[in-house]
Write an enzyme that holds these catalytic residues in place. Structure first.
Site, PDB file in Angstrom:
ATOM      1  N   HIS A 102       0.837  -1.204   0.000  1.00 18.27           N
ATOM      2  CA  HIS A 102       0.000   0.000   0.000  1.00 18.27           C
ATOM      3  C   HIS A 102       0.866   1.245   0.000  1.00 18.27           C
ATOM      4  O   HIS A 102       1.991   1.236   0.498  1.00 18.27           O
ATOM      5  CB  HIS A 102      -0.941   0.017   1.210  1.00 18.27           C
ATOM      6  CG  HIS A 102      -0.236  -0.188   2.511  1.00 18.27           C
ATOM      7  ND1 HIS A 102       0.150  -1.437   2.954  1.00 18.27           N
ATOM      8  CD2 HIS A 102       0.172   0.677   3.460  1.00 18.27           C
ATOM      9  CE1 HIS A 102       0.757  -1.321   4.127  1.00 18.27           C
ATOM     10  NE2 HIS A 102       0.790  -0.041   4.446  1.00 18.27           N
ATOM     11  N   HIS A 104       0.832   5.277   1.195  1.00 19.17           N
ATOM     12  CA  HIS A 104       0.206   6.288   2.052  1.00 19.17           C
ATOM     13  C   HIS A 104       0.236   7.634   1.319  1.00 19.17           C
ATOM     14  O   HIS A 104       1.285   8.027   0.805  1.00 19.17           O
ATOM     15  CB  HIS A 104       1.010   6.472   3.348  1.00 19.17           C
ATOM     16  CG  HIS A 104       1.084   5.260   4.223  1.00 19.17           C
ATOM     17  ND1 HIS A 104       0.288   5.099   5.333  1.00 19.17           N
ATOM     18  CD2 HIS A 104       1.884   4.161   4.175  1.00 19.17           C
ATOM     19  CE1 HIS A 104       0.600   3.942   5.925  1.00 19.17           C
ATOM     20  NE2 HIS A 104       1.563   3.358   5.246  1.00 19.17           N
TER      21      HIS A 104
HETATM   22  P1  AMP Z   1       2.060   0.229   7.242  1.00 19.17           P
HETATM   23  O1  AMP Z   1       2.628   0.352   8.617  1.00 19.17           O
HETATM   24  O2  AMP Z   1       2.770   1.012   6.189  1.00 19.17           O
HETATM   25  O3  AMP Z   1       1.882  -1.224   6.912  1.00 19.17           O
HETATM   26  O4  AMP Z   1       0.639   0.917   7.314  1.00 19.17           O
HETATM   27  C1  AMP Z   1      -0.534   0.253   7.607  1.00 19.17           C
HETATM   28  C2  AMP Z   1      -1.578   1.321   7.771  1.00 19.17           C
HETATM   29  O5  AMP Z   1      -2.838   0.697   7.737  1.00 19.17           O
HETATM   30  C3  AMP Z   1      -1.491   2.114   9.070  1.00 19.17           C
HETATM   31  O6  AMP Z   1      -1.347   3.493   8.768  1.00 19.17           O
HETATM   32  C4  AMP Z   1      -2.823   1.803   9.760  1.00 19.17           C
HETATM   33  O7  AMP Z   1      -3.324   2.923  10.423  1.00 19.17           O
HETATM   34  C5  AMP Z   1      -3.697   1.400   8.598  1.00 19.17           C
HETATM   35  N1  AMP Z   1      -4.796   0.493   8.889  1.00 19.17           N
HETATM   36  C6  AMP Z   1      -4.785  -0.608   9.681  1.00 19.17           C
HETATM   37  N2  AMP Z   1      -5.984  -1.217   9.642  1.00 19.17           N
HETATM   38  C7  AMP Z   1      -6.763  -0.503   8.799  1.00 19.17           C
HETATM   39  C8  AMP Z   1      -8.107  -0.619   8.338  1.00 19.17           C
HETATM   40  N3  AMP Z   1      -8.899  -1.595   8.751  1.00 19.17           N
HETATM   41  N4  AMP Z   1      -8.572   0.319   7.472  1.00 19.17           N
HETATM   42  C9  AMP Z   1      -7.796   1.322   7.052  1.00 19.17           C
HETATM   43  N5  AMP Z   1      -6.522   1.490   7.452  1.00 19.17           N
HETATM   44  C10 AMP Z   1      -6.007   0.599   8.306  1.00 19.17           C
END
Ligand code: AMP
Length: 139
Positions: A102, A104
């Site tokens: 993903h 950001h």
């Molecule tokens: P990363 O640490 O780059 O893997 O980022 C994962 C991101 O996913 C974090 O910013 C979380 O806040 C976000 N996240 C976790 N669960 C969900 C969810 N159910 N819906 C949307 N975002 C999420």
């Protein structure tokens, strides 16, 4: 590490759990981060299962980046931040916590610290309103 199809973004892609959707096409999905680091923090994911940038075929990665640009433009119009950060983490050592690739898209303001990464759940009503503002800019 093999791709784990039970990760939270795979479940969102399958419609098993809800998200505040901003944009979708045949290859990608964008939705609000539920623990945003700033107002308007949005995530873009490919529909192709891939744990990280090393695992996604280049064509699918290109489609994902196209959506990242589209969504970042809409976030910029919706919230008018002076800066927009685009980040993508590979591996726990890099801070990755969800193991489906993903990007950001994070609005940034000079002198304003980001909230903690994956720190605190936002108010769902606020997230819904933010998603609406971004969707309105996507037309
Ligand atoms: P990363 O640490 O780059 O893997 O980022 C994962 C991101 O996913 C974090 O910013 C979380 O806040 C976000 N996240 C976790 N669960 C969900 C969810 N159910 N819906 C949307 N975002 C999420």
């Amino acid at each position: 590490m093999a791709y784990d199809p039970t990760n939270i973004f795979a479940r969102i892609l399958r419609g098993e759990i809800p998200c505040h959707k901003v944009y979708e096409d045949d290859q990608t999905l964008a939705f609000m981060d539920v623990m945003p680091q700033s107002e308007g923090h949005t995530l873009v994911v490919p529909k192709t299962p891939a744990e990280n940038v090393f695992d996604l075929p280049p064509e699918a990665l290109a489609a994902t980046i196209r959506t990242v640009q589209k969504v970042a433009q809409a976030v910029k119009k919706a919230f008018d931040p002076p800066g927009v950060m685009i980040a993508q983490l590979n591996g726990a050592a890099a801070g990755q916590s969800v193991f489906h690739l993903h990007f950001h898209v994070v609005p940034r303001h000079s002198g304003r610290e980001l909230s903690l990464h994956a720190g605190r759940m936002a108010d769902p009503q606020q997230l819904a309103a933010q998603a609406e503002r971004i969707r309105a800019q996507l037309g």
